[in-house]
Design a protein around this motif. Structure first.
Motif, mmCIF file in Angstrom:
data_model
loop_
_atom_site.group_PDB
_atom_site.id
_atom_site.type_symbol
_atom_site.label_atom_id
_atom_site.label_comp_id
_atom_site.label_asym_id
_atom_site.label_seq_id
_atom_site.Cartn_x
_atom_site.Cartn_y
_atom_site.Cartn_z
ATOM 1 N N MET A 290 0.781 -1.046 0.060
ATOM 2 C CA MET A 290 0.066 0.112 0.066
ATOM 3 C C MET A 290 0.918 1.177 0.009
ATOM 4 O O MET A 290 0.540 2.346 -0.801
ATOM 5 N N VAL A 291 2.046 1.033 0.855
ATOM 6 C CA VAL A 291 2.716 2.549 0.682
ATOM 7 C C VAL A 291 3.433 2.620 -0.615
ATOM 8 O O VAL A 291 3.566 3.873 -1.042
ATOM 9 N N HIS A 292 3.448 1.503 -1.465
ATOM 10 C CA HIS A 292 4.438 1.957 -2.790
ATOM 11 C C HIS A 292 3.169 1.699 -4.092
ATOM 12 O O HIS A 292 3.443 1.565 -5.056
ATOM 13 N N ASN A 293 1.892 1.873 -3.540
ATOM 14 C CA ASN A 293 0.812 1.799 -4.614
ATOM 15 C C ASN A 293 0.366 3.166 -4.913
ATOM 16 O O ASN A 293 -0.064 3.961 -4.177
ATOM 17 N N ALA A 294 1.215 3.377 -6.215
ATOM 18 C CA ALA A 294 0.709 4.721 -6.648
ATOM 19 C C ALA A 294 -0.610 5.603 -6.992
ATOM 20 O O ALA A 294 -0.973 6.248 -6.388
ATOM 21 N N ALA A 295 -1.661 4.435 -7.422
ATOM 22 C CA ALA A 295 -2.850 4.694 -7.530
ATOM 23 C C ALA A 295 -3.529 5.103 -5.960
ATOM 24 O O ALA A 295 -4.422 6.093 -5.896
ATOM 25 N N LEU A 296 -3.001 4.516 -5.044
ATOM 26 C CA LEU A 296 -3.723 4.683 -3.986
ATOM 27 C C LEU A 296 -3.287 5.994 -3.245
ATOM 28 O O LEU A 296 -3.722 6.762 -2.465
ATOM 29 N N SER A 297 -1.833 6.112 -3.362
ATOM 30 C CA SER A 297 -1.285 7.582 -2.988
ATOM 31 C C SER A 297 -2.224 8.508 -3.768
ATOM 32 O O SER A 297 -2.362 9.600 -2.804
ATOM 33 N N LYS A 298 -2.449 8.448 -5.007
ATOM 34 C CA LYS A 298 -3.110 9.659 -5.592
ATOM 35 C C LYS A 298 -4.348 9.741 -5.037
ATOM 36 O O LYS A 298 -4.859 10.935 -4.723
ATOM 37 N N ALA A 299 -5.035 8.723 -4.808
ATOM 38 C CA ALA A 299 -6.272 8.939 -4.027
ATOM 39 C C ALA A 299 -6.357 9.398 -2.691
ATOM 40 O O ALA A 299 -7.008 10.354 -2.373
ATOM 41 N N ILE A 300 -5.351 9.115 -2.023
ATOM 42 C CA ILE A 300 -5.128 9.726 -0.817
ATOM 43 C C ILE A 300 -4.958 11.105 -0.736
ATOM 44 O O ILE A 300 -5.501 12.087 0.122
ATOM 45 N N GLU A 301 -3.996 11.552 -1.708
ATOM 46 C CA GLU A 301 -3.796 12.951 -2.268
ATOM 47 C C GLU A 301 -4.723 13.721 -2.407
ATOM 48 O O GLU A 301 -5.241 15.025 -1.986
ATOM 49 N N ARG A 302 -5.530 13.055 -3.346
ATOM 50 C CA ARG A 302 -6.935 13.868 -3.603
ATOM 51 C C ARG A 302 -7.895 14.078 -2.533
ATOM 52 O O ARG A 302 -8.487 15.213 -2.239
ATOM 53 N N ALA A 303 -7.899 12.948 -1.693
ATOM 54 C CA ALA A 303 -8.847 13.195 -0.375
ATOM 55 C C ALA A 303 -8.423 14.509 0.534
ATOM 56 O O ALA A 303 -9.372 15.107 0.846
ATOM 57 N N GLU A 304 -7.012 14.607 0.692
ATOM 58 C CA GLU A 304 -6.709 15.631 1.432
ATOM 59 C C GLU A 304 -6.855 17.070 0.621
ATOM 60 O O GLU A 304 -7.278 18.148 1.443
ATOM 61 N N SER A 305 -6.407 16.990 -0.602
ATOM 62 C CA SER A 305 -6.831 18.312 -1.296
ATOM 63 C C SER A 305 -8.145 18.902 -1.104
ATOM 64 O O SER A 305 -8.355 19.849 -1.085
ATOM 65 N N LYS A 306 -8.960 17.705 -1.423
ATOM 66 C CA LYS A 306 -10.535 18.111 -1.654
ATOM 67 C C LYS A 306 -10.787 18.547 -0.290
ATOM 68 O O LYS A 306 -11.653 19.745 0.000
ATOM 69 N N LYS A 307 -10.260 17.983 0.897
ATOM 70 C CA LYS A 307 -10.797 18.401 2.343
ATOM 71 C C LYS A 307 -10.398 19.862 2.641
ATOM 72 O O LYS A 307 -10.703 20.795 3.291
ATOM 73 N N GLN A 308 -9.011 20.158 2.258
ATOM 74 C CA GLN A 308 -8.287 21.326 2.356
ATOM 75 C C GLN A 308 -8.972 22.563 1.837
ATOM 76 O O GLN A 308 -9.186 23.604 2.144
ATOM 77 N N HIS A 309 -9.320 22.054 0.552
ATOM 78 C CA HIS A 309 -10.096 23.063 -0.304
ATOM 79 C C HIS A 309 -11.398 23.512 0.241
ATOM 80 O O HIS A 309 -11.828 24.530 0.249
ATOM 81 N N ASP A 310 -12.178 22.521 0.821
ATOM 82 C CA ASP A 310 -13.430 22.665 1.405
ATOM 83 C C ASP A 310 -13.367 23.691 2.498
ATOM 84 O O ASP A 310 -14.303 24.152 2.898
ATOM 85 N N ARG A 311 -12.255 23.434 3.313
ATOM 86 C CA ARG A 311 -12.086 24.166 4.467
ATOM 87 C C ARG A 311 -11.819 25.787 4.086
ATOM 88 O O ARG A 311 -11.610 26.626 4.989
ATOM 89 N N GLY A 312 -11.400 25.799 2.811
ATOM 90 C CA GLY A 312 -11.075 27.314 2.494
ATOM 91 C C GLY A 312 -9.648 27.763 2.599
ATOM 92 O O GLY A 312 -9.171 28.807 2.715
#
Length: 312
Positions: A290-312
């Protein structure tokens, strides 16, 4: 301990371990199986999903069932469907006093409690530890861990008195990596340990306890979680064998059989128990992959970016 006692103890340990082996374990079944006909089953989170299906299958076996949950309406509707052997009781697992009152009301209605299924739980927001609201994290722990503890404690006197059985619904997240789901995974790992201790503490009373490890199940909670874009993306980054939901009836049939056999472990689908046996190897491999799964890392990055965007 003399040699004779040591050999007897070793035999009991070997038999107990043999019972946990799939298929073969039935040969070494306990002689104090639970016949659900006439027994009283106390189920939390009973309005839908696993809890409701446990109620249906237990009723079909001749049991009386206490349907326990936060909202009385759906419970009463299910009780009406199931007939006179079912009763609805309102209790939030966040409230110990309410659970104790539901237990007392169950005893008054049906005469006692023989089986407890601590099933109620929630899915906290699918965020990372960096982005999750601390209050949401703590609420997840409170419901998914402390709620199970409160359920057990409120019903334990009757279980001890009637030499009954406690079932605690954990998850494959007890040993799966909990990325994007850490409060849920932490709770499920903790209640596994809670139930293991409980099983030992109940032994001298003749009562028992077991842990349930469901994979992904076709429930409303799973459907709502998988509908979230970044969770669906993360799910698709993992092998389908692990993430394809199975029908709720399948896991509940396994749970009912586990109750009847007083099983310390119940799991579905088929691959969960072997992974439990090999968890020391499996969890290390899982974490590294999981640490080396690029697709999973991308999904986690998107999740954090969306949350931080929603918070403004």
């Amino acid at each position: 301990m003399n040699i004779g006692q040591a050999l007897k103890e070793a035999g009991r340990v070997a038999t107990g371990m043999a019972r946990q082996v799939p298929v073969v374990g039935a040969v070494f079944d306990r002689n104090d199986r639970i016949d659900l006909n006439g027994k009283v089953v106390f189920v939390t989170g009973a309005a839908r999903g696993i809890g409701a299906e446990i109620a249906r299958q237990a009723i079909a076996k001749g049991a009386c069932v206490a349907l326990v949950g936060r909202t009385l309406g759906p419970l009463e509707k299910l009780a009406a469907e199931l007939g006179d052997n079912a009763a609805a009781f309102k209790a939030d697992v966040a409230d110990y006093d309410a659970l104790a009152e539901a237990a007392e009301a169950t005893i008054e209605r049906f005469g006692g409690i023989d089986v407890v299924v601590a099933n109620a739980g929630i899915a906290p927001p699918p965020d990372t530890l960096l982005t999750i609201d601390p209050k949401e994290f703590e609420r997840g722990i409170d419901i998914d861990l402390m709620g199970q503890w409160r359920t057990i404690r409120a019903t334990l006197p009757s279980i001890v008195k009637r030499q009954g059985h406690v079932v605690v619904v954990s998850s494959i997240y007890a040993f799966f990596n909990g990325a994007l789901n850490s409060p849920y995974a932490a709770s499920k790992a903790a209640i596994e340990q809670l139930t293991r201790a409980l099983r030992v503490e109940l032994a001298h009373y003749g009562a028992t306890a077991g842990v349930v490890y469901p994979g992904f199940i076709q429930t409303d909670m799973a459907e709502q979680t998988f509908a979230i874009d970044h969770i669906d993306e993360a799910r698709k980054a993992l092998p389908a064998m692990f993430t394809d939901p199975i029908p709720v009836e399948d896991i509940v049939r396994a749970i009912i059989t586990g109750i009847e056999r007083r099983s310390p472990r119940v799991a579905a689908p088929w691959w969960v128990l072997p992974m439990l046996q090999l968890r020391g190897v499996v969890t290390n491999l899982m974490d590294e992959s999981m640490v080396h799964n690029a697709a999973l890392s991308k999904a986690i990055e998107r999740a954090e970016s969306k949350k931080q965007h929603d918070r403004g």
